[in-house]
Every structure is written in C-alpha cells, then in structure tokens.
Write an enzyme that holds these catalytic residues in place. Sequence first.
Site, mmCIF file in Angstrom:
data_model
loop_
_atom_site.group_PDB
_atom_site.id
_atom_site.type_symbol
_atom_site.label_atom_id
_atom_site.label_comp_id
_atom_site.label_asym_id
_atom_site.label_seq_id
_atom_site.Cartn_x
_atom_site.Cartn_y
_atom_site.Cartn_z
ATOM 1 C CG ASP A 336 -1.919 -82.225 35.604
ATOM 2 O OD1 ASP A 336 -1.797 -83.217 36.344
ATOM 3 O OD2 ASP A 336 -2.989 -81.616 35.462
ATOM 4 C CD GLU A 466 -7.662 -88.438 39.279
ATOM 5 O OE1 GLU A 466 -8.539 -87.577 39.103
ATOM 6 O OE2 GLU A 466 -6.480 -88.152 39.528
ATOM 7 C CE LYS A 538 -11.324 -86.681 36.995
ATOM 8 N NZ LYS A 538 -10.110 -86.654 36.196
ATOM 9 C CD GLN A 539 -8.431 -87.512 33.613
ATOM 10 O OE1 GLN A 539 -8.856 -86.893 34.568
ATOM 11 N NE2 GLN A 539 -7.204 -87.329 33.146
#
Length: 759
Positions: A336, A466, A538-539
């Site tokens: 991040d 993930e 997921k993203q």
Amino acid sequence: MLGLLAVAAIAAVVLTTRGATHSTEEIVEEAEDVSDDPHIFSTHSLPTEARFMPSIGNGHIATNIFSDTVYLNGLYNGRKGESHRARIPAWANIRLNSTLTHRPFAPIYSLNTRDGVFKVTVDRERSMVTQRIYAHRFYTRAIVNQIEVYSKPYADPNLTHHDIWIAITLMPGPTSEDIVFETPIPEKLDERMIWSACGKTKESEDLVYQPLPVEVCAYWTSVPDHLVVPQHGGRVFTFAMTVDNNKTKARQELEEGEALYQKHVREWHKLYDQSSMTIEGNLKLSKIINGIWYYFLSSLPSESTNQPPERFFGLSPTGLARGGTFEDYEGHNFWDTEIWMFPSILLLYPQYAQKLLQYRLDTAYVASQLAKTTGHKGYRYPWESAYTGIEVTQPCCPDVAEYEQHISGCIAFAARQYLATTRNEDWLKHGGCSLVTHIADFWASRAVINYTTGLYDIGNVMGPDEDHRNITNSVFTNVVAGYSLYLAQYVACLCKSYFLAKDPESWADIAWSLALPYDEELDYHPQFSGYSRGEQIKQADAVLLGFPLQSTRANDLSYYEGVTRGSGPAMTWSMHTVGHLQLGDTGQANAMFNKSYEDYVREPFKVWSELRRPKIGAANFFTGMGGFLQALVFGYGGIRIHLDHLLIDKPQLPPDTSGFTIRGLKYLGANLTLDIQETQSTLSVAAVDDNWPLTYHDGRNQIRLAAGVSITLAGEGPFTIKSVPWKDCKVPVDVIGKPYLRPTGFVMWKQQQQEKGSK
C-alpha cells in the site's frame, strides 16, 4: 486484539484484503459538517462510531481524538504474526465534562486541517470555554491540551457571582496489555505537578533481530477535577503528555515546550506553503482532499524538531494513530505504501518519499535473509513488516505471506519513480544501488525458463487480487518484476563508478522474455495463466497494467469492471478512473471517480473506510486516500512519470468543479504549478535547479523553463518536460513478453539447437 480463533473464523468466512480485514456491516449515523471553510470540518455532534473520529499526530506520536490510546512510531508488541502497535494509555485524553453529558450545552467540534488542531468550543451561561488538542509539530514528543476559559460580561457588574468552575476528566483508559509500566511517579516541575511512568513491551518481534523488548517512557501534567477562573477574567490552562523511548528526551520536551500553539501552527503552515492541491467550485471535494493531506502529513515526520528525530518506520494502511487491532492492520507496512500512497507524496513532498524508501533500506538485511530461507537470491521483502522487517502476517493467513511476492517489485517501482523525479545521487550511493539490483536478483532467481514457450515463468504467486492464490504468471507480478529487472540494468550504469553490478544485461534479457498472458482473440490480458473468463475478482489487478504501469487497454478496463466484486476496497475505482481518462472516455471516468470516494468518506471528519457503506473494514484507510489522490494527479492532472521525462497529457477538470490546481510539483529540483481551468490549463515555474535544466515541448514549441515562466497548455497534449541525460546512461526499453523480437537468453540457445539439428 482479535484472538487466533476469531481471526481464523473470519478468514474462513471471507478471503479478506491481505487476509486481515474486519468486514462488519453496520448502519452508522453520520454527523453533519457545518463549516463552509475548506480546511475546517465542524459539527455539533460526534460520530456514533468511534472509528470515524479524526486523528492527530506528527510522525512520532499519534492518537485519535478522545481515544484512550496513544501510539508511538516504531513501538510494537508481540512475536512475529502477533506483532501490533503497542498501546500506551492516553494520559492526554482530557474531556470537558460538559461534552460528556451534552446538557445543557451544545458543544461545537472542529478539526482545522491547516493548523493541525482539534478544537472543542462550549458556550456556557457565564463563560466561553475552548479546548485545543494537537500533537505538536515541533515538540514532537508532545500531545498538548490547552483549555481557555473566559468569563462573559454581565449587564450589572455589581451583582455578586462566584468563581467559574469548569469540570474536566482525565480518561487514560485501562492498563496497557502491551507494555509493563512501572507505577506512575509524581514530582513537581516548576509550579506544576507532573507524573511519569516507564515500561517495556512484553514481547519483541523476533529474538534474532530484536532480542530485547523496547523501553518507552511517558510524562504528563497532573490534571485536576476542576479549572477555576475568576468571575471577571480568563485564563489558559496547558496540559501535555510526552512520550519517547528515551526518558530524558520525554522529560525535556515537557520542560522546554514554550509558545506551544503558535510554534505548532507555524510548522503546519510551512508544510502547506511547500505544496497544495486546490479545488474550486466543489466544497465537498475540496474538504476531502484537504483531509487526506492532513491525515497523511500527521503520520509523516516533522522536518523541524526540538529533539533529534527518531528512525521512521513507514506508513501503514491506517496511519500512525491506529494499528493496535486486526481490523486496523496492526500498524504494519504493505505494498500500500509504495503503490498507493507514495506517488502523490513523491511529487509534492519528495523528502517524505525518501523517508519511505529509507524504511525499506533499513530492513534490507532482513529481506536478504528471507530470500535465502526461501531458496532465492537478492532481497525478498515480506508481505507485512513492522519493527524488524521480518514477515509479521497473522498466523490465520499464510497464503498471502507465501505467495504475494509482488511487494518487492512494488518497492523497486517506487525507487524507479523516485530516481526519475529526483536523480538523487546521494541516495544511490547510500543504499539505492544495492536495493534496486538486489531486488532484480530476487526476480531473476524466481524466473524459470519454460522450454515449450521460450518464455520465463514466475509461479507460486498471488497478485493484488487475493481471491486467487498460488497462480503462475500473474500479469501484474510479472510486469513489476520486469520493470524491476530493467531498472537494475539502468541503475548499474548510473552506479558503475562506485558500485559493481553482475551482468546487468542478463536482467534485461529475463525481463524481455517474461511471460505476459494475453488473449489475442478477445484482446485482453487474462489475470494469470489459466484464468477462466467470467471469474469474479476482488480488486484492481490486471487493470493496474494501464496505471500505474502505463500500458492501458480498453478491453481490460471494460472486462474487469464487470467481474470486480462491489465489496472491494476503495482504491480499485480510482485506477479505473485513470484508465478511462487515458482512453478519452470522460463520462465513464467521472462515474468511476465518483464511485471511488462517495461511499467511502465518512462525515463529519472525512475519515475513509476501506469498504463501501454500510460496511467499514479498516478506518481512516490511507490506501483508499492514496488511490483517490492518484485519480486526481495522474488522472485529471494527466501527469506521467518516466525515467527520462515528465509528461502532462489531457489535463482536465474533475467532475462538478470549476478549477483544479496542483501547486508545488517537484521535478528534478524545479517547483511547478499546474493550474487547470474550464477554458485553459497553465504551467507555471516558481524555481528551477541549474544542475538539471528543463525544456518544455508541446509538439510544436520548445521552451527553456526558468523561474517566472508561465506557459498556456494549448490542446490536450502530450506536453513533455525533459532535462539532459543522466550520465549518458541509456533508458531501458521496458518491453515485456516479446522474446522473439530479439535473440537473447533462451531464444538464442533454442535457435542454436535448431541450427545444429538442421545440419
């Protein structure tokens, strides 16, 4: 701290972000921000959910307002996967009793993001009371409470009144479960009564790299039950709590603090004098941006301090004011930092970008050992790290620790951007050369030739998505690995006079021939080898090839928007925003931009949640904030960082705004301002570095940049800002997955074998 059974139960139900997100679904009533000042968030009632309270901090010490917990930079407790920020009781948590009952008074609560202070104002019958709470920006070991009490004038001054009494309460919370403190000791300092307590964390993170627990000492001013002010007068009462690993420093901060408030505000204003992002015509958006920079800077070290600064331990996904619990990621560092928070910080505050990279340099020796223990070379950085740099992912979630290795490539990508915008030779000499080349060695040892395809595969990994683990040829992982390898080739040239690199061309050969899954018929990138079209993700993952990795494909965007689960984290939609802007689809970009923040920002203090309403996840989610800033800077601002130039392409206004200005852009020592208005955009120059002369190109004109120059950007661009070559080192080609375009590595060997067979 969640127990292991609870953690395992959560992990069994939901595959969470980094394996560590509390995904509760709650209906939270939010208070209203009643201020029309873009830097001030004011409300008559506090959030019902305590996690949406704002934080104060200075990079050394931080807390959430009215919390019973204080955190210290680098202070963790717990062995390995149990490591988390160590809780210090909040001997700075002073409450006005009138704000605890809210009767008969109506307090006003305000966060001033420009001054770095939280203020409580209570209009009483006979007095006006103002409480200011702040983590001092110069006396960085101190959290300060100042309570001003002024009596009101009365029509008949002859009437007899008693002194004004203001009831207050110190609420430090329970004894710390992380630190064994000695019994607090009282003593007198000048006319004040103060207390002190020292203790040690219960468990060190790792017995090899941290054989002893860490000591911490706190001092605080004694807090009475009541403040007394004469009926016709006023007074300011000052209370402070100081914390440090060194007892002497903690005491000195309490002794030496003077002109506290004015000095604190001046230091905050210095930060905003350096850089700013300004929105016109949209107060809500302006406040959100100011809130983000306030929260970021509150967790970054002060530049000017009374005591020498301590080693900095990085930015975690929820900042320095959180991290003691599973849901707040325990104060650990992830990818991040480098991918989501770093880029915008780099362009506006490059000195802080260097500190973020320094954390990785400080833990490089541990990354070297991790690579060795897993059978590889170079530096392999752990998925989660804290004090020592070892892997500290929770025991619940071994898969992310084992497979999500792209973090090493993300660190190299941040180094690439840092070198591109600063050309900091000193950084290279003091660890940068080693960092970049050793990460390349890691990827070279991970890449394995596939004798069927002629490509290098990287297996047993997990990408940003993930929901899919232990995969081969994650497109995001392979591309950041390729960029890491190419960067090492470039850095080997930059450092050749003082740093010896082994065969840099072999790094480029591997990068060139890395497998890059691509479906020619459907013209999109499957997320990994064997990905089945239609599978939910997921993203943002493959779409990150478009940005920040800068190879946008419209089909990637359109396809993955349809299969990304809506419960994913905030930063996903920011990357879709950038991609659509790059493709010229402003309508869809604006829709994604609005989606990237509207359901994540919680009123009244603009605290971000990780997940969309009504879910929460982590609170004050820096990662989502970082993605949002990138949508503005690199999306609507159109800025792109390349190794040998800065590009501004298609700058335009964010939706529902009349102006957007990024002031204090730093590039090769120059200080620039990009001003985007409805009719035109302007690039202004405040300063340049004579060591790196800059030239502006727009396809027709070429202008030498100098202080005072202002250029109107005609059309959409691209507009290029470029300097002279750095040491005449050739910029790498950055081409990945094209082995048959040049005969190197395995391809050359295969051609030789074929030639032998034909003879």
